[in-house]
Each structure stands twice: as structure tokens, then as C-alpha cells.
Write an enzyme that holds these catalytic residues in place. Structure first.
Site, PDB file in Angstrom:
ATOM      1  N   ASP A 253      -1.694 -34.602   8.470  1.00 25.86           N
ATOM      2  CA  ASP A 253      -2.582 -35.485   7.933  1.00 25.86           C
ATOM      3  C   ASP A 253      -1.658 -36.481   7.168  1.00 25.86           C
ATOM      4  O   ASP A 253      -0.643 -36.121   6.609  1.00 25.86           O
ATOM      5  CB  ASP A 253      -3.365 -34.645   7.032  1.00 25.86           C
ATOM      6  CG  ASP A 253      -4.613 -33.973   7.902  1.00 25.86           C
ATOM      7  OD1 ASP A 253      -4.725 -34.104   8.928  1.00 25.86           O
ATOM      8  OD2 ASP A 253      -4.959 -33.326   7.302  1.00 25.86           O
TER       9      ASP A 253
ATOM     10  N   GLU B 101      -0.153 -30.095  12.535  1.00 21.97           N
ATOM     11  CA  GLU B 101      -0.559 -29.282  11.174  1.00 21.97           C
ATOM     12  C   GLU B 101      -1.780 -28.472  11.266  1.00 21.97           C
ATOM     13  O   GLU B 101      -2.075 -27.491  10.763  1.00 21.97           O
ATOM     14  CB  GLU B 101      -1.033 -30.305  10.108  1.00 21.97           C
ATOM     15  CG  GLU B 101      -1.289 -29.672   8.657  1.00 21.97           C
ATOM     16  CD  GLU B 101      -1.861 -30.615   7.506  1.00 21.97           C
ATOM     17  OE1 GLU B 101      -1.734 -32.090   8.029  1.00 21.97           O
ATOM     18  OE2 GLU B 101      -2.599 -30.292   6.376  1.00 21.97           O
TER      19      GLU B 101
ATOM     20  N   TYR C 104       0.838  -1.269   0.171  1.00 17.03           N
ATOM     21  CA  TYR C 104      -0.014   0.179  -0.063  1.00 17.03           C
ATOM     22  C   TYR C 104       0.700   1.222   0.188  1.00 17.03           C
ATOM     23  O   TYR C 104       0.297   2.311  -0.211  1.00 17.03           O
ATOM     24  CB  TYR C 104      -0.964  -0.060   1.461  1.00 17.03           C
ATOM     25  CG  TYR C 104      -2.369  -0.762   0.747  1.00 17.03           C
ATOM     26  CD1 TYR C 104      -3.256  -0.066  -0.170  1.00 17.03           C
ATOM     27  CD2 TYR C 104      -2.680  -2.117   1.214  1.00 17.03           C
ATOM     28  CE1 TYR C 104      -4.259  -0.592  -0.574  1.00 17.03           C
ATOM     29  CE2 TYR C 104      -3.541  -2.758   0.983  1.00 17.03           C
ATOM     30  CZ  TYR C 104      -4.674  -1.925  -0.255  1.00 17.03           C
ATOM     31  OH  TYR C 104      -5.612  -2.652  -0.544  1.00 17.03           O
TER      32      TYR C 104
END
Lengths: 397, 1130
Positions: free
Chosen positions: A278, A226, A140
Site C-alpha cells: 500500500d 502486502e 503452554y
């Protein structure tokens, strides 16, 4: 909960053994620095003053070029995949010696070099004022010039390499999303924070890690999760009480701050690190990012990677071992298969036979599962059975 | 002219016809008429000038030829200005002055020396003479001369040394009685004047001038502009027809002292009616012609005459052309080249371009005694052998047609019916008629004996029998020819042609057979038995005629019978001739065209554009060059010095700086940069930069220059095809194209026809463009291939100028019509033009591609510039906020300016990295060869000092040599100066090479140091293989580089711009002598010439100039009498 407290406490002897090992090894390692291969670029983690010095050195050279020829240019290490070298010895991805020149008087790079200069200007300002800014803030500061945040992000990364330093040294931070809980006490500037006493939410990892000082810890290992869901489960169970540890999660893909924090604590406290992800290619990939860094920020991997991290689970073979029911197993789709194959192609996977085997098994069975699959056997199964059992038997990769 | 004989049908003359139909050759009312006037006379003028120059060039000692070696600058020339000045200087016009003078009594009213007015040619004059009072005539002459001088005077200094044409067109309100009956509106009266300093006309020539078909060119067929002989006469006719005013002609040839003035009308009798009979007057010029006439036409507009003159000037850059248009604008086209075109050779017509009528005309006019001589005299590619062949064929068919066989000793009639009488004819020496000496007389014998008759018939039957076979073969040939026309592939054509050849052979065999029969007949009849002289035969004369007719080879060309003529023409056309010689066609030349376009349009073409496509491959650094130079110097001083010590020579930075600036100083930067200061800065920066590092190479510097030089370049290219001849016409096609980036100089024409300028024999063709073969050929080129846009009619579109010129002596035969505006489409011609344009197109494509890339980079510059402020402010902020070395020492503006200046400039020579020179394909091939060579390296290294010897001299194994092709071996031999016979087997070459080394080796071990300096023959070696070889390469390449510099030096030399009189040798004429010759009597120049014993024209001319000078100084008095100046002492 009370009834559960009576449940059997595992002796996590294997983890402890590893802890001892690391402790000893760490003491030795402290003496010898990691030697980088010759054909790679050395990236330093610099303090403010050093960074500023480098900025001025660079700017001066640019101004000299303008005076000499009117044609400024900046040289920086190339970050293309051909210039990323896997250091086998240290298991790190490093930046090669290829240099690319961004010339101002070339249509291809004039925008790039101007953006770099803008970011450099901002970095200079941040360093001088001792402030930190997020990538978004940088974007910005000159929306017209950057056009898209992608461009500013790229320039931010380039500026770091340009100065041969880490992103962190430039005081531009990524908003951190990771949180940490467990047996650790730190100081953030003037505040001392005990990560044990932060309720169930834990401490949000600060991107401004240079303000953080690690005070003390009696943890025996670090557990990286995770997902936040697993984090909630563990914090609810006050897992670290039973098994002295530090738990942290990046809530998905690992951001720089989280990785850097992990690296710092693991290095400073010389703790073994385990990941629980996972049982799918993406989980394995997250593990690999912790392990050796992402490709994009490869040059910073010495400062971000935790090479001795171990994959605790959930492994494909665990699904059989713990007899996870079929309805919790999810068949792999095409992308999963592709990703798995890609992972199998990586050098660091090839070198780790156990990991390779597990991935091959996953590919063979074509199934995946989430950590939550373990909840089939009750919500406490993860904390009371699975993790402790694996830690005590050394069942990790 | 009235017909001579009585009758209803009246016969006119060509003059009568053409006078009324001037529109046939372009003199119809309209804008084109102006152009037609200009073109007729301008073409003649140019021809005259060229004629003059060629004639003078033949004379080696000629001092009056145009020297052309000086640069002509006519920038300040203005004929109108000059005329105005004169008016101011002469407030009284001559008439008034004369009247005044007479009044005062200053001058006698009567010309004192009447005898000088020559009227001796009176008898030869065929035209009417309008008697006028002599004074009137004198007045008239004076008026003419004054008018003429008005345009000649401003150019007087160059009138004899520069080929020059001046045309002036003035506009007047036409008298109402002239225009009242015309249907056109806006008709004006025009006065047309033209002056050229060409060969000029003698008095006698001038008399013929203006008559129809009186042309100096139609006789010989040369590559000239006009050739028909009714251009000028038609113009005269039109001028008279429209205005009723006479034509003025003033002409002077270099051999006469005075110019001849005449004013006349031409008549329908193709004669002239004089108002002023040819009168001698003083002239401002040594040689040349001035014509003045008046005509009516619609109002002059631009775009016709000026275009014509512009285009003529483009194609004739060797002549200065000045045109003053009716509005008073002067168009000056100065001479742009310093060479004159070659004189085209006289060309006889080629047999294939001749039609039956032409041949008939030539035959009747011929004064040759035999056909063979006639043929050889009148046609090109006609050898005596060919002529004989033609006659043979003609005789052969005549024998058939007339049924008479020619035998060696006589003739015999050819019979088919046994009942007919056999006659044998023979020329015998007899005494007959009035003469007493024996002369050839045709004796006719009839056959008496049966034996002879039988043997005759025996032979005759055989002979007649072969007719059938001949007919059969004829049919076969016809069939084959039909097939040939239909055949599509070349293979088929060849096959059929072969078959035809076979048939022709068989026909030849038959003719051979017939010859044999003839010889048997010969034997039979010369046996002389059974022949009885037939003295009284009814059809004796008839038979005699036939015998005469059959002997075409003995006939006189002008007396051929119809039968003979037809047979001859048939034979004439049946033979295949060699193509006509091409040296009769003279092109303008591509270099001339290019330089003309450059100068005329003002194209920007940089000198080194030629090098652009082949960049210099490898160059030495300044340090290396200097080092070499030093070494050479040292070697000169001390020959004993060893190379190693020279090697260590240190070159300091200052020396290199000086050296570099020397080279850069030779680059002419004038006109290339609007801000030379800025450019200089850049260069200086470059020098200082390069020398600091010592590693800078010239390649970079040169690249830098090439790009800077050529980025604004325009394109110009011309192509001249080799002369072509086909179908009896020899011609050359050439084309030139300019592409200009500056729209002020050359913009994209709005009309497609303005793109293309067509020329035939240097004459522009403005009309009927769509019909012309040139236009068609241009349209047939696929211009899109060459990156050019096209108009709807497929003519190329862009800021371009395209010129196509077709030159040749016979081009008038290629026109579609008599008005000579469009070329007929000929397949070969179209192809030639197309090839020519395509060659240019290919080069244009290269140029346009380069331009596109430059444009791209300019666009890039704009984009880059936008980023400068942001970049600079960022850098500035960093520096000013922190603790940079430059804190407070830099300003944003300065940085921005520096960066802006660097935009668009070629990246400066890189300092750090030196890339190895790029290898071209051709060299790579040689490298492969090199690899095969087995070097005897060990031996080589043992010999220390002179080891930088050319490597290719080393011993090659036989195996290597065997692997080479014979060409490679030859090349190798020539490179190493091994002599080999021109025809030799590979084995032998190898042997020679090996022997050469056995012998040559000892010499090579200690080569002198001198050789070391000139290793120019070194075969390039792959860089980096052996360090030594590499060094060799660089030295070799480095040698070529100073040449480039030298060239630049040459080009920057400035040429003296002012023309100078070519006369270097001053004759005996001095002011004293002239004054001595002058007396108190009025004397014309002829008297002075006589007195001073001047024999040379140039001296006479000089005298004239001298007199004028004296006149100006006021040392002599002058008076003009009858247009001639007379002088006397004060």
C-alpha cells in the site's frame, strides 16, 4: 478472461535485466561470504547437531558455575536498541557485542533465567525428537512459569541469541500465515509440490523450512504482495503464466517463515524481488522489514532479510502518474505522519534517495492509498497495466 | 522540740517536720516507696564507693583501691544459693549452738576480755542510751552480723577488690496491729538491707549518720547524686514510723580494724536513741557500710525497684550491683567497664546562679574580713578585679544614696540645698579613749570660710547637674532594653546593643567627670584652710555611721547593713561574669555508654562496623602483596640486585593459598554464624577459587566479610556533648541509643515511657516523666526523620533503648521540685539534648537504611528460592537427556542445595573483571591539581633504575605553582618535607620550592632502594594515565591494608576472665609467725596485730584472712565474744 488474454503483453525488460544482473552477481557472491563488521556478534544458522552441542556447552558451563559458587548465570547478547547496529555495507541490522548477564541470584533476573532454562529444556527435547513446536506450545508447557505468552516469546528469542543461532535452528516456529504461488517446485520432506498447480489458493508457507528443499524454478522475478486481496487478483489472472514469477504474500506484516522463505528462494534462485505494498507508511514499513529485518529480531536479519528487494509500488508518485482519482486517495492522519517521519529518520531510507523523495512527497501531499485504488481503472489494470509497465520501465525504488 | 520561749506559737524542728512528712521526699505509701528506699540508699552507696575510689586514687601507693583491670565474671554467683548452702552446713543456729556449748561447758559465759569493748565515747553521745544487759547486746550484735554476713559471704572473695553494692529486700507478713489502722490493703512488712564497700564511716561519723541535714556532701558542691541531707533520715523516720523497729547500721572505714555496729532509733529531736551503741566487731570487709531497716508498704510489684536498679546499673557500669527482690529473684549487674569515672571537681557557685537569699546566707556565715575576700572565696569566676569592680559600683551608688562623697583623704557630704551645713570628715591618728597610742579617729570638720564654701558649691553644682544627665541616660537604656526585648532579628538586637553601649560610654564619661569633681573637692579640702573641727554636733553618731556605711569595701561581710547589702547585691548582679568552668561536669562518656549497652542488652555489634561506612578503596591482590614481600626480602639479602630482576619474581599458587588462609584465619567467626562448618566451607571455596585465578583481590574478600559480618548487627551509639555552661550552671548532656533486632533481648516497649530512661548525675529518674525537660527535648526531635516510628506523644518507638543523662554539679538547681524527679525546662538544656539526640539519630538513619537494604535482599532470597527447583529440573533434564559431559554425574538435590546455600551470601569475588577503584570526591580534586603539573617525562625515562620515585617530587613550573592557592602550596610543602616559615607570602613559598628542587634534584636522581619501599605520601593519580603512576598508587594503598589485619588479630585475643587478688607483695605475715603470736589465751585480733607489730591496714587485713584460713584448717580455735573473734592455739 479470454478477452483479457489477448491484451498486450509487456516486455518486462528492466526486470529481466535485473534478473541477469543478479544471476551474474549471485555467482560471484557465492564465492565470497558476507563479511560482518567486527563489533557485531556472529549468529549462525545451525543444524540440529550443532545446536545440541551448543546447548550442552551452555548447560555444562551453568552446572560448573553451580558447583563452583552455587550461583548460576547465563550470558547472552543484549537485544536492547543500543546494541543493535546497522551494517551499512550489507544493509543489515546486526547485534552488537554488548553482553548481558542473567544471574540466578538476582531478583531482577531470576525469573528470566529460569524461563530461559525451561525453553532451553524444551528446545533440547524438540531437537532430540526432531520435532517443531510453536511459540504457543512452548508457552503452554509451563504456563505458571511464563505467566504470559509475551514472556515465553521473549525467552524463546533469547534462547536463540543465547545459543548464537537463529530462531529456526531451535525448532520453535511461529505459525506461518504466508502463502506462495507461481513458478516454483519444492519438496517438503517426501512430497514434491508444484506451486503452479495449486489452484488459486497457493501453497501455505511452512514454518518448518528446514524440511523444505527448493527443487527448481524458471521464474524471472519474485513479487511480494502486502495483501491477500492483491494475491487473489494476481492468481486469478494467472499472472505468473504471462510473466514467469513467484508470487508470495505474508498477509500483512511479514512473519519469520515468510521472510525466511523469501530469502531462501531469492538467494538460491538469485531472483530479483519486488514488493507491492500500500502507498502508506505501514506498507513502506513492511517493505523495510523484508529489506533489512525487524528490530526485534535484528540478530537474525542475515537469515531473514532480503537486502536486494525493490519497492515496486504503490509509490506516492504513482498516484499522480496514473492519475488515481481523489476519492481513492485517503488523507493521512497524525499517526501516519508520525510514522512517515520516523521512516525518514532511518538510515536505510536516507541512503535510498528515491525512497526518501517518495516519502517526502507523501508527507507533503499528506495522502495515502491502497493497492486496491488501482482497481478504479478496472480490475485488470493491476495485472495488465500497472505491474508490467513498472517492471518494464524499471520504475521501482 | 518544744519552743524555748513562752507563747502560743510553738516552734518545731526540721526533724520533727520531716519525720511526719516523709511523703514530701517520696515516702508515701505505694509502689514508689520501695523505689524511694532503694534510690536513697543506692545513691548514697554509689557515692560512697566513688568517694572511696577517688580518695585511694589520689594516694599513689594505695594498695586497696579497686583495680578494675580484670574482667569480672559473676555468672555462677548466687547469694541465695550460698545462703542455703550455709544453712545446710550449719544445722544448729548460733543461739542453739551457744546454748549447747554453755551447757556442755565448752565456753565461758562471760566475755573474758571486757576491756576490749570500747565505751570511751560515752560522753560525746547526745542521744539516750537504752541500757541492756551486755549479753543481750552481744546477742543482738551477733544477730546483726549474721544477717549481714548472709549477703556478704557469697561475695567475700571480691568484697575488697570489686566496687560492689548489694541490696536485699525481704517480705514478711506485717503484724496486724500495725496494719489495722491503715486504709491501704495488702500491706506487708519489708526488711531492707543494703551493703556497699564504699568509703565507710568512722565511729564518729556513724554517730551523726541518720540525723537530718547531716550530710557529707551538702557542704561542697560537687557532681554527686544526693546533696540535700534528708534522704536517709527521712527513710529512717518512715521505717520507724511504720514498723517501730530500729535501724541497724554497720560501717567500717579502711583505717579502723573493727567495724562499728549500731542499732538505733532516730528521734524528732534529730538525735539518736541507741539500742546497741556503736560497738566494734569483726568485719568481713575492709571498708563499707551496711544498713538494715524495716518498713511497711503495699505489696512489692516488679517494675519499680528493679527498673530503678537496672537503669542505675546502666549508668554506673563501673560498679557491681546485686539486688535480691522479695520473691527471691537475684538481679546481678556486674561491672562492665574497667575504668572509674573521673572525680568531679569541687565547684563554687557561679554568681549568676545566686539569688539574694543565698547571698545573704553566705554573708552572715562568712568569716572573711573583707567583702572582696568573701566574694573571691565563695564564687567561681570572681577575680580580685571583678570583686573590686563590684565594690566600686556598690560604693558609687552608696555615695549617692547616703549623700557622702568619698575623697582620697576623707569624706564630704553631698548637698543639694545651699542652706545645709557642709561637713568634711577625715580619719586622723588621735589618742582617745583609754588607749595611749594614737588610733584612727573620725574627725568632723565644718566649713568656716566663705571661699571654701563657694568653691565647694561650685563643684557640687556641677556634680548635681550631672544627675539629670544620668537620669536621662538611665531612661534611654530602659527604652533600649524594652526595644531589645521586642526586637526579632539578630541584626536589630545588635543595633540596639550598640546604642546601649554608646549610652553606657556616656554614663562612664559622667562618672569620670564626677571623679574629677571629687578630686577638685579633694584639693579644696586638703588645702586645709577654712576648716574648723566641729567637736559638738548633735547628729555626730549619725554622721559617723553614714561614713562607715559608705565604705563598703572596708565592711565585714557578716556585719553589712541593709543598705549596704542591697547595694552590694545590686552591684553583684549588674556585672557580666564569664561562664562557669565546665570541668566540674563529668559525663559518663560515650564509649562507656555504648559498651554498657552492648554488654547489658547483649547486642551484636561486629568489630568492623566502623569500617563499613568507609570501605577500603583499593587493595592489592595477594600476588602483589607477596611479590612486594619477596622483593623486600631479596633487597635485604642483596642490595646490589636491580629492581627489574625482582620484578620478575614468580609467585606460585600454593604460596598465595597459604597467604590467603593466613589472613582469613585471623577472622574470628565465633558467634557470627550458627553453622561454622558451613561458613568454613564457604571460605575455603573462596580461597581455592581465588587462588586458581591469581587475580582475586582483597577488596572483594573484605567486602564479602563486611556484609556477612554486619547483616545481623544491632545498633548502638552514644553521644556526649561538650560541657555547656550558661546561666551559671555547668552541665554535660549525653545520650545513648541501642537498637536491637532480637525481640527477646529488647522488644518495642508497649508504653512510651519505657523507651526513654532519664538520668541526672547518673541517677535514674523514674517519676514525673512527662514533666521533665529531657522528655520534652526527646519529643521535640523529629524522629520520623531518622526512620523511627513515634508514639502519640512523639517519643520514638521501636526496639530501642534511649538513655539521656545530664550531669553537672548544680543540677539540683535545675530540678522542678525538691523530690528531684523532673528537670525544669531550660532553653539551653533542651537545645543541648536535642542536638545530642539528633547526632545519634543521624547515625541511626544510616544503620536503618542499611538494614532495610539487607532485609530487602533477604526477601529477595525467598523469591529466588522458589525458582530453584524449576531451574534445576530444567538443567537436569537437559543434561540427562542429551550428551552432556555431566550426564549421570549430577543429582538434582545437590544442585538445589548448592544454589540454596548461595542465597543471601554476598556475591563472591568476581574473577574476570576488575573495576578500577572508585574515586572519591576529595581525591578527584587532587587529580585536577595533578593534571596541571607538567612532568618532565623525558628526563625521567632516561634514568632507568629508580624511576618509581614519588612523582610529586618532580620539578613544577612556576606557572603551575602560581595557580595553586597558598593552602595547596603549604600542603605540597609538607608532603615533600620542604620547610617553610609559618608566616610567609605565596611568592616566597614558590621561591622556596624552586630552590628546594635546585638543591634537591641531584639527590633524587639516585634514591636508595629503601625509599622505594615506602612511597606512602604518593598523591593518588588518575588510574590509567601512566602505568607507572598507577603502580605507585596501588603500592601506597596496599600499605594500609595489613594494618587492618593486625587489628583483627588483636581483637581476637582472649582476656583472662577470673578476678585475681591485686596484692602481689606478701607481707611478713606467715603462718608460722601467726602461730607464734597465738597462745593458749583467747586473743582478739588487735592483740595479734600488736604482737606482730603490724602497722599497715593491709597487713592487718591479711592477718585476718590468714587467721580464717588457719581456722578452716583446724589449726586454731576461735570464739566470738561481743561480735569479735578471739583466737587461741589448740
Amino acid at each position: 478472461m479470454a478477452s483479457k488474454a489477448e491484451s498486450k503483453k509487456w516486455d518486462i525488460k528492466e526486470a529481466k535485466k535485473l534478473f541477469q544482473e543478479y544471476l551474474n552477481k549471485g555467482l560471484e557472491e557465492e564465492k565470497k561470504e558476507i563479511k560482518l563488521p567486527e563489533d557485531t556478534v556472529k549468529i549462525d544458522d545451525l543444524n540440529k547437531k550443532q545446536t545440541l552441542e551448543r546447548i550442552y556447552e551452555l548447560t555444562d558451563s551453568i552446572i560448573e558455575k553451580i558447583y563452583a559458587t552455587g550461583r548460576p548465570s547465563i550470558e547472552l547478547p543484549s537485544r536492547t536498541s543500543t546494541n543493535i547496529i546497522w551494517d551499512e555495507k550489507n544493509d543489515l541490522l546486526l547485534l552488537g557485542k554488548q553482553i548481558m548477564e542473567k544471574q540466578f541470584h538476582s531478583l531482577a533476573s531470576v525469573a528470566d533465567i529460569t524461563r530461559l532454562m525451561k525453553v532451553l529444556e524444551k528446545v533440547n527435547e524438540l531437537l532430540l525428537k526432531d520435532l517443531h513446536a510453536t511459540k504457543r506450545e512452548i508457552f503452554y508447557s509451563a504456563v505458571q512459569l511464563f505467566g504470559d505468552q509475551k514472556n515465553s516469546d521473549k525467552s524463546i528469542e533469547d534462547v536463540a541469541t543465547m545459543l548464537y543461532t537463529t530462531r529456526n535452528s531451535t525448532h520453535i516456529v511461529a505459525s506461518a500465515k504466508g502463502s506462495c504461488i507461481g513458478r516454483l517446485r519444492i519438496r517438503d520432506r517426501n512430497d514434491i509440490i508444484d506451486l503452479e498447480g495449486l489452484g488459486s489458493g497457493g501453497w501455505t508457507i511452512s514454518p518448518m523450512l528446514d524440511n523444505i528443499e527448493i527443487l527448481e524454478s524458471d521464474a524471472e522475478f519474485i513479487l511480494v504482495l502486502e495483501k491477500d486481496a492483491a494475491m487473489i487478483r494476481l492468481s486469478e489472472a494467472r499472472f505468473w503464466r504471462k510473466y514467469p514469477c513467484i508470487i508470495l504474500t505474508a498477509k500483512g506484516a511479514a512473519d519469520i517463515a515468510t521472510r525466511m522463505f523469501l530469502r531462501r528462494i531469492s538467494k538460491e534462485l538469485k531472483l530479483p524481488v519486488f514488493t507491492l505494498v500500500d502507498s502508506d507508511p505501514y506498507g513502506h514499513y513492511i517493505h523495510s522489514v523484508y529489506l533489512r529485518g525487524s528490530k526485534r529480531l535484528s540478530y537474525e536479519s542475515p537469515f531473514l532479510a532480503t537486502p536486494n528487494i525493490k519497492l515496486l509500488g504503490v509509490l506516492t508518485k504513482d498516484l499522480e502518474k496514473y492519475k488515481i482519482p481523489n476519492d481513492c486517495r485517503i488523507p493521512m492522519n497524525q499517526t501516519d505522519i508520525k510514522r512517515t517521519k520516523e521512516l525518514l529518520g532511518e538510515d536505510f531510507v536516507k541512503r535510498n534517495k528515491a525512497w526518501e523523495e517518495d516519502l517526502k512527497l507523501a508527507l507533503k501531499l499528506k495522502i495515502k492509498a491502497e493497492i486496491q485504488a488501482l482497481s478504479t481503472f478496472g480490475f485488470e489494470f493491476l495485472t495488465d497495466q500497472y505491474i508490467p509497465e513498472k517492471l518494464s520501465t524499471g520504475d521501482w525504488i | 522540740m518544744e519552743s524555748d520561749e513562752e507563747g502560743r506559737i510553738k516552734q518545731g524542728t526540721i526533724a520533727q517536720f520531716m519525720r511526719k512528712r516523709t511523703q514530701l521526699v517520696g515516702f508515701e505509701f505505694g509502689y514508689w516507696k520501695h523505689q524511694q528506699y532503694v534510690s536513697e540508699f543506692l545513691d548514697n552507696a554509689l557515692d560512697a564507693i566513688e568517694e572511696f575510689q577517688w580518695q585511694e586514687l589520689e594516694d599513689e601507693e594505695s594498695r586497696i583501691k579497686f583495680s578494675l583491670d580484670q574482667e569480672l565474671s559473676l555468672e555462677n554467683l548466687s547469694i541465695l544459693e550460698e545462703a542455703r548452702k550455709d544453712e545446710v552446713g550449719q544445722p544448729l543456729n548460733n543461739e542453739a549452738k551457744l546454748a549447747l556449748m554453755q551447757e556442755i561447758g565448752l565456753t565461758s559465759t562471760q566475755p573474758s576480755e571486757k576491756e576490749l569493748v570500747v565505751h570511751s565515747d560515752k560522753d560525746e553521745e547526745s542521744g539516750e542510751i537504752v541500757d541492756k544487759e551486755e549479753l543481750e547486746v552481744e546477742e543482738e550484735v551477733r544477730r546483726i552480723i549474721e544477717d549481714m554476713n548472709e549477703i556478704i559471704k557469697p561475695v567475700e572473695p571480691i568484697v575488697d577488690i570489686e566496687p560492689l553494692v548489694i541490696i536485699r529486700l525481704r517480705e514478711f507478713e506485717a503484724a496486724s496491729f500495725l496494719t489495722s489502722e491503715l486504709s491501704q490493703k495488702n500491706v506487708m512488712s519489708y526488711t531492707f538491707e543494703i551493703f556497699d564497700n564504699g568509703i565507710g564511716m568512722h565511729k564518729t561519723d556513724l554517730r551523726k549518720y541518720g540525723k537530718y541535714l547531716a550530710s557529707s556532701k551538702s557542704v561542697e558542691l560537687k557532681q554527686t547524686r544526693g546533696s540535700q541531707g534528708f534522704g536517709a533520715p527521712s527513710a529512717f523516720s518512715d521505717a520507724q514510723n511504720t514498723t517501730g523497729k530500729p535501724i541497724v547500721a554497720v560501717s567500717k572505714s579502711k583505717d579502723s580494724i573493727y567495724a562499728t555496729v549500731s542499732e538505733f532509733f532516730t528521734t524528732s529531736k534529730n538525735e539518736k536513741k541507741y539500742l546497741v551503741r556503736p560497738t566494734e566487731v569483726d568485719s568481713q570487709f575492709l571498708h563499707g557500710t551496711y544498713i538494715k531497716l524495716n518498713y511497711l508498704n503495699v505489696k512489692y510489684v516488679r517494675g519499680y525497684v528493679d527498673t530503678y536498679i537496672n537503669e542505675t546499673a546502666l549508668m554506673n557500669p563501673h560498679i557491681t550491683i546485686i539486688f535480691i527482690d522479695p520473691s527471691g529473684k537475684e538481679w546481678i549487674y556486674r561491672r562492665l567497664v574497667s575504668s572509674f569515672p573521673k572525680q568531679p571537681k569541687y565547684a563554687k557557685p557561679h554568681p549568676s546562679s545566686i539569688n539574694i537569699g543565698d547571698l545573704q546566707d553566705l554573708l552572715t556565715k562568712s568569716e572573711n574580713l573583707s567583702i572582696s575576700a568573701f566574694l573571691q572565696d565563695n564564687f567561681v569566676r570572681m577575680s580580685s578585679k571583678t570583686a573590686k569592680e563590684i565594690l566600686n559600683i556598690a560604693e558609687r551608688s552608696l555615695q549617692e544614696k547616703l549623700s557622702v562623697l568619698i575623697l582620697n583623704s576623707g569624706f564630704v557630704n553631698k548637698l543639694t540645698k545651699k542652706t545645709d551645713d557642709i561637713y568634711y570628715f577625715k580619719f586622723e591618728k588621735r589618742v582617745f579613749g583609754r588607749s595611749t597610742k594614737p588610733r584612727d579617729k573620725l574627725i568632723i570638720y565644718s566649713v568656716d570660710s566663705e571661699e571654701l564654701k563657694n568653691s565647694y558649691w561650685e563643684a557640687m553644682e556641677k556634680y548635681n547637674h550631672s544627675n539629670k544627665a544620668l537620669d536621662k541616660f538611665d531612661n534611654e537604656i530602659k527604652k533600649h532594653q524594652n526595644r531589645l526585648e521586642k526586637s526579632e532579628t539578630k541584626k536589630d538586637e545588635k543595633k540596639i546593643e550598640k546604642e546601649i553601649d554608646k549610652v553606657i560610654k556616656e554614663i562612664d564619661a559622667i562618672y569620670l567627670e564626677r571623679e574629677k569633681i571629687k578630686s577638685t573637692l579633694e584639693k579644696i579640702f586638703t588645702a586645709n584652710s577654712g576648716l574648723v573641727e566641729a567637736k559638738k554636733i548633735k547628729n555626730r553618731t549619725e554622721l559617723e555611721d553614714v561614713v562607715n556605711e559608705v565604705q563598703i569595701s572596708k565592711a565585714k561581710p557578716s556585719e553589712l547593713t541593709n543598705e549596704q547589702f542591697n547595694t552590694l547585691f545590686h552591684a553583684f548582679k549588674s556585672i557580666k561574669y564569664m561562664n562557669p568552668p565546665t570541668d566540674t561536669a563529668i559525663p559518663v562518656g560515650d564509649i562507656v555508654l555504648e559498651s554498657t549497652l552492648i554488654k547489658e542488652i547483649g547486642l551484636k555489634i561486629s568489630d568492623n562496623v566502623d569500617y563499613f561506612d568507609d570501605p577500603i578503596e583499593s587493595l592489592k591482590t595477594s600476588a602483589e602483596i607477596l611479590q612486594d614481600k619477596r622483593k623486600k626480602d631479596k633487597e635485604k639479602q642483596k642490595l646490589s640486585i636491580t629492581p627489574e630482576t625482582i620484578e620478575d619474581e614468580i609467585i606460585d599458587v600454593d604460596n598465595i593459598k597459604i597467604f590467603n588462609s593466613k589472613i582469613l584465619a585471623n577472622v574470628d567467626i565465633k558467634d557470627q554464624f550458627s553453622e561454622p562448618d558451613q561458613f568454613l566451607q564457604t571460605i575455603q571455596k573462596k580461597i581455592s577459587l581465588s587462588t586458581e585465578v591469581l587475580k582475586d583481590s582483597y577488596q572483594d574478600v573484605f567486602e564479602y566479610f563486611t556484609v556477612n559480618y554486619t547483616r545481623d548487627d544491632d545498633f548502638v551509639n552514644a553521644e556526649t556533648r561538650p560541657p555547656t555552661s550558661g546561666k551559671g550552671l555547668a552541665y554535660v548532656v549525653e545520650a545513648a541509643m541501642a537498637y536491637c533486632n532480637d525481640p527477646r533481648k529488647l522488644d518495642t516497649p508497649k508504653r512510651s515511657r519505657d523507651v526513654l530512661s532519664r538520668f541526672v548525675n547518673r541517677t535514674p529518674k523514674l517519676r514525673d516523666s512527662a514533666d521533665c525537660a529531657i522528655t520534652k527535648a526527646v519529643q521535640s526531635v523529629n524522629w520520623k526523620n531518622y526512620k523511627l516510628d513515634t508514639y502519640d506523644n512523639n517519643l520514638p518507638k521501636g526496639p530501642i533503648k534511649l538513655m539521656v543523662n545530664v550531669s553537672g554539679p548544680y543540677v539540683h538547681l535545675m530540678f522542678k521540685s525538691q523530690s528531684k524527679n523532673a528537670l525544669a525546662e531550660d532553653e539551653d538544656l533542651l537545645k543541648e539534648i536535642k542536638y545530642c539526640l539528633e547526632a545519634i539519630g543521624r547515625r541511626l538513619r544510616v544503620y536503618l537504611n542499611r538494614k532495610a537494604s539487607i532485609r530487602k535482599s533477604e526477601k529477595r532470597a525467598g523469591l529466588i528460592e522458589r525458582y530453584i527447583p524449576q531451574f534445576v529440573s530444567s538443567a537436569y533434564n537437559i543434561v540427562s537427556q542429551g550428551e552432556s559431559r555431566y550426564k549421570g554425574k549430577i543429582s538434582e538435590e545437590e544442585l538445589m542445595k548448592l544454589m540454596k546455600d548461595a542465597i543471601g551470601v554476598k556475591a563472591p569475588p568476581k574473577i574476570k573483571v576488575r573495576k578500577p577503584p572508585a574515586q572519591k570526591e576529595g581525591i578527584e580534586r587532587e587529580i585536577h591539581k595533578e593534571v596541571e603539573i607538567e612532568w618532565e617525562d623525558t628526563k625521567e625515562t632516561e634514568e632507568v633504575a629508580p624511576k618509581i620515585r614519588e612523582p610529586s617530587h618532580e620539578v613544577l613550573t612556576e606557572k603551575t605553582l602560581r595557580n595553586w592557592t597558598i593552602e595547596e602550596l603549604r600542603e605540597y610543602c609538607s608532603e615533600n618535607s620542604i620547610e617553610i616559615p609559618s608566616k610567609v607570602r605565596k611568592e616566597d613559598i614558590i621561591k622556596i620550592i624552586q630552590e628546594f628542587y635546585k638543591k634537591g634534584k641531584p639527590e633524587e636522581i639516585v634514591p636508595s632502594i629503601k625509599e622505594l619501599k615506602e612511597p606512602l605520601e604518593v598523591i593518588p593519580v588518575k588510574p590509567g594515565t601512566v602505568a607507572e603512576k598507577r603502580k605507585q598508587l596501588q603500592i601506597a594503598k596496599g600499605e594500609a591494608e595489613p594494618q587492618v589485619i593486625e587489628k583483627k588479630v588483636l581483637k581476637s585475643q582472649v582476656q583472662p576472665p577470673q578476678p585475681q587478688l591485686t596484692q602481689t607483695q606478701l607481707p611478713i605475715i606467715t603462718t608460722d609467725k601467726i602461730i607464734e603470736a597465738l597462745s593458749n589465751e583467747w586473743q582478739p585480733i588487735t592483740a595479734l596485730i600488736f604482737k606482730m607489730k603490724i602497722k599497715d591496714m593491709m597487713d592487718a587485713r591479711f592477718l585476718q584472712i590468714k587467721l580464717k584460713e588457719l581456722e578452716r584448717k583446724g589449726l586454731v580455735l576461735t570464739e566470738s565474744k561481743m561480735g569479735k573473734k578471739h583466737w587461741k592455739l589448740i
